[in-house]
Design an enzyme around this catalytic site. Structure first.
Site, PDB file in Angstrom:
ATOM      1  N   SER A  33      17.366  66.626   8.251  1.00 44.81           N
ATOM      2  CA  SER A  33      17.413  65.249   9.049  1.00 44.81           C
ATOM      3  C   SER A  33      18.514  64.627   8.995  1.00 44.81           C
ATOM      4  O   SER A  33      19.088  63.812   9.851  1.00 44.81           O
ATOM      5  CB  SER A  33      16.250  64.464   8.558  1.00 44.81           C
ATOM      6  OG  SER A  33      15.019  65.161   8.434  1.00 44.81           O
ATOM      7  N   HIS A  83      17.866  59.691   5.502  1.00 42.08           N
ATOM      8  CA  HIS A  83      18.430  59.446   6.663  1.00 42.08           C
ATOM      9  C   HIS A  83      19.475  58.369   6.862  1.00 42.08           C
ATOM     10  O   HIS A  83      20.348  58.796   8.100  1.00 42.08           O
ATOM     11  CB  HIS A  83      16.994  59.035   7.389  1.00 42.08           C
ATOM     12  CG  HIS A  83      15.958  59.873   7.564  1.00 42.08           C
ATOM     13  ND1 HIS A  83      14.681  59.643   8.021  1.00 42.08           N
ATOM     14  CD2 HIS A  83      15.906  61.341   7.179  1.00 42.08           C
ATOM     15  CE1 HIS A  83      13.960  60.737   7.943  1.00 42.08           C
ATOM     16  NE2 HIS A  83      14.720  61.914   7.483  1.00 42.08           N
TER      17      HIS A  83
END
EC number: 3.4.21.105
Length: 531
Positions: free
Chosen positions: A419, A493
């Site tokens: 991610s 993230h």
């Protein structure tokens, strides 16, 4: 009711069990319900004649989960004193000077706490003999040996605290022979106190059952003549309180919270469509993997960008390894994957620095794999004429490092997934082609620019960081949104976005490539018009 500033929110009516005295039990329950730990409030809070002195705020959830004040990990635990006119009889735990060992824990409890601790002893360990808790005959003998005369009210208090009377009052509906088994020595050895038994009360021949060491309580009682009587009662109450504390703190205790979370995870796993070799998740994985494989073979893009094809195939291979290990139940293969394809502090402590990279090539769930590979594939197609293989490898390594460090700074849980690399590519797309339009699958009629996607991603990760606090999950343990936020590495993230920001800054400032625009300038230029 005031909410706690600590890592959890106190309950209004925590579960404390059946009270010995209804009036005192209500008072004790109310005190436990309203006492919250706050760093600014260090004053006494009065309720029904009970004064409470909260300790300083601590960030340890295990300490603040116990609202009873019996925490054995602090010497400055709360002191609860019942004040009822002339009938003042606080029970303060003390260890004689001649028997104090280094590191012994000092205890301070109230008469209501004593009733509660007697209830714990009688409910949890009813098989212990009454001599363990001390009888009034032993107390009177100790007083006479010291040249003191026991007061009538003090003798009545000790006599009422014997085991037989407690069983009769605390368990009126219990059936004979329904006592739970006595715990083994190994189960209580971790909570033993190091102080010796008071020789004035119990002789050298007296020994505690199960190898438990004993401590002594000092009880002060004011008689009608105004004299203060002091006597000692051998007890093992603190030992059993250590083991019984979680049930006093209600649903916010560490034990009950952990059990409820484990039960919820088991229920979710039973409903997971990824379980089983012939489940819908496995069939979906095979179909999507086959389509992706044929797309790699026939696509001209991967002929010029073989590094991207190798990246996609490596992710698919590691995911297949996770699935085979879970389906076959191969513990050796599962341990190998946990050691070399998961980023955690334990692996870094064993000098497995390469897990920063290998964890970014690892996925355990089908949805995580498909979403990450789909986003990375689409973004790299758009950036295929802007990024070389060197840029691809550099951005991937920087995203893996920044995402891993961002996660390890705020969490001790292991992490895996690509991610962070997807977010780094998204930032790169926003700085290279900020006017590129995207349509999200659930809402195809609401197009967003690449710049807007980065802004939305930053807002979503900030919301996840807010919802991932343990206080919310402790307050609403059945919320799927909160459990989803707990399973998302929002810091990883944000680390991926930071990696994209650093790489674009390097390209723009160091290499002098003006095609990499500044994100802040783009926000000032198009921020108002886009929204």
């Amino acid at each position: 009711m005031k909410k706690s500033a600590g890592p959890f929110i106190a309950s209004w009516r925590p579960f404390v069990g059946l009270p010995v005295s209804l009036e005192r039990g209500r008072t004790f329950s109310r005190v436990l319900g309203i006492c919250t730990y706050t760093p600014a409030i260090r004053r006494q809070m009065l309720l029904s004649g009970v004064s409470v002195i909260p300790p300083p705020l601590s960030k340890n959830f295990f300490r603040h989960a116990h609202l009873t004040g019996f925490s054995p990990f602090r010497s400055s635990c709360r002191r609860l004193f019942a004040q009822n006119g002339s009938d003042v009889a606080p029970l303060v735990s003390r260890i004689p000077n001649q028997s104090v060992a280094p590191g012994d824990t000092q205890w301070s409890v109230s008469p209501m706490g004593v009733h509660c601790e007697h209830w714990l002893k009688t409910r949890c360990l009813p098989g212990l003999p009454a001599a363990v808790f001390g009888s009034h005959q032993q107390v009177e003998a100790a007083l006479l040996q010291r040249g003191l005369s026991p007061a009538k009210d003090a003798s009545e208090r000790v006599r009422s605290a014997t085991r037989e009377d407690l069983v009769r009052r605390e368990r009126p509906t219990s059936e004979a022979g329904s006592h739970p088994p006595l715990p083994s020595r190994s189960s209580v050895s971790a909570f033993q106190l190091r102080s010796r038994c008071d020789p004035a009360v119990s002789g050298p021949s007296d020994s505690a059952p199960c190898g438990l060491s004993q401590t002594s309580f000092s009880l002060r009682s004011s008689s009608s003549s105004g004299a203060t009587t002091r006597f000692s009662v051998p007890a093992v109450c603190p030992v059993f309180l250590c083991r019984s504390l979680p049930r006093l703190s209600g649903r916010f205790s560490r034990t009950r919270f952990g059990k409820q979370r484990k039960r919820t995870e088991e229920q979710e796993d039973s409903k997971d469509f990824d379980t089983g070799p012939l489940s819908s998740g496995s069939i979906f994985t095979v179909l999507v993997g086959s389509l992706l494989f044929f797309d790699v073979l026939r696509s001209g893009l991967y002929e010029h960008r073989k590094l991207l094809g190798a990246f996609l195939m490596t992710n698919a291979a590691v995911f297949t390894g996770w699935r085979l290990a879970a389906t076959a139940g191969n513990g050796t293969w599962w341990t190998f994957l946990m050691r070399h394809f998961v980023l955690c502090r334990e692996n870094l402590a064993r000098a497995r620095i390469y897990t920063f990279v290998t964890s970014s090539l690892s996925h355990k769930s089908t949805g995580h794999l498909i979403f990450n590979l789909f986003v990375i594939n689409q973004l790299f197609r758009l950036l295929s004429f802007d990024l070389s293989d060197r840029d691809f490898a550099s951005l991937f390594g920087l995203a893996a490092l920044c995402g891993g460090l961002g996660h390890l700074l705020v969490s001790r849980q292991p992490v895996l997934g690509a991610s962070a690399f997807a977010y780094a590519l998204l930032w790169t797309e926003a700085t290279r082609h900020s006017r590129e339009m995207f349509r999200i699958l659930p809402i195809p009629f609401f197009p967003l620019t690449a710049l807007q996607l980065v802004q939305v991603a930053m807002c979503l990760e900030a919301a996840m960081a807010f919802l991932a606090r343990p206080a919310f999950l402790a307050r609403f343990p059945a919320s799927r949104l909160l459990r989803f936020a707990q399973g998302i590495s929002w810091s990883g993230h944000l680390g991926g976005l930071a990696a994209g920001c650093l790489y674009s800054w390097y390209k723009r400032r160091v290499e002098g490539d003006r095609s990499w625009q500044s994100f802040s300038e783009l926000c000032r230029t198009y921020g108002t018009s886009d929204w």
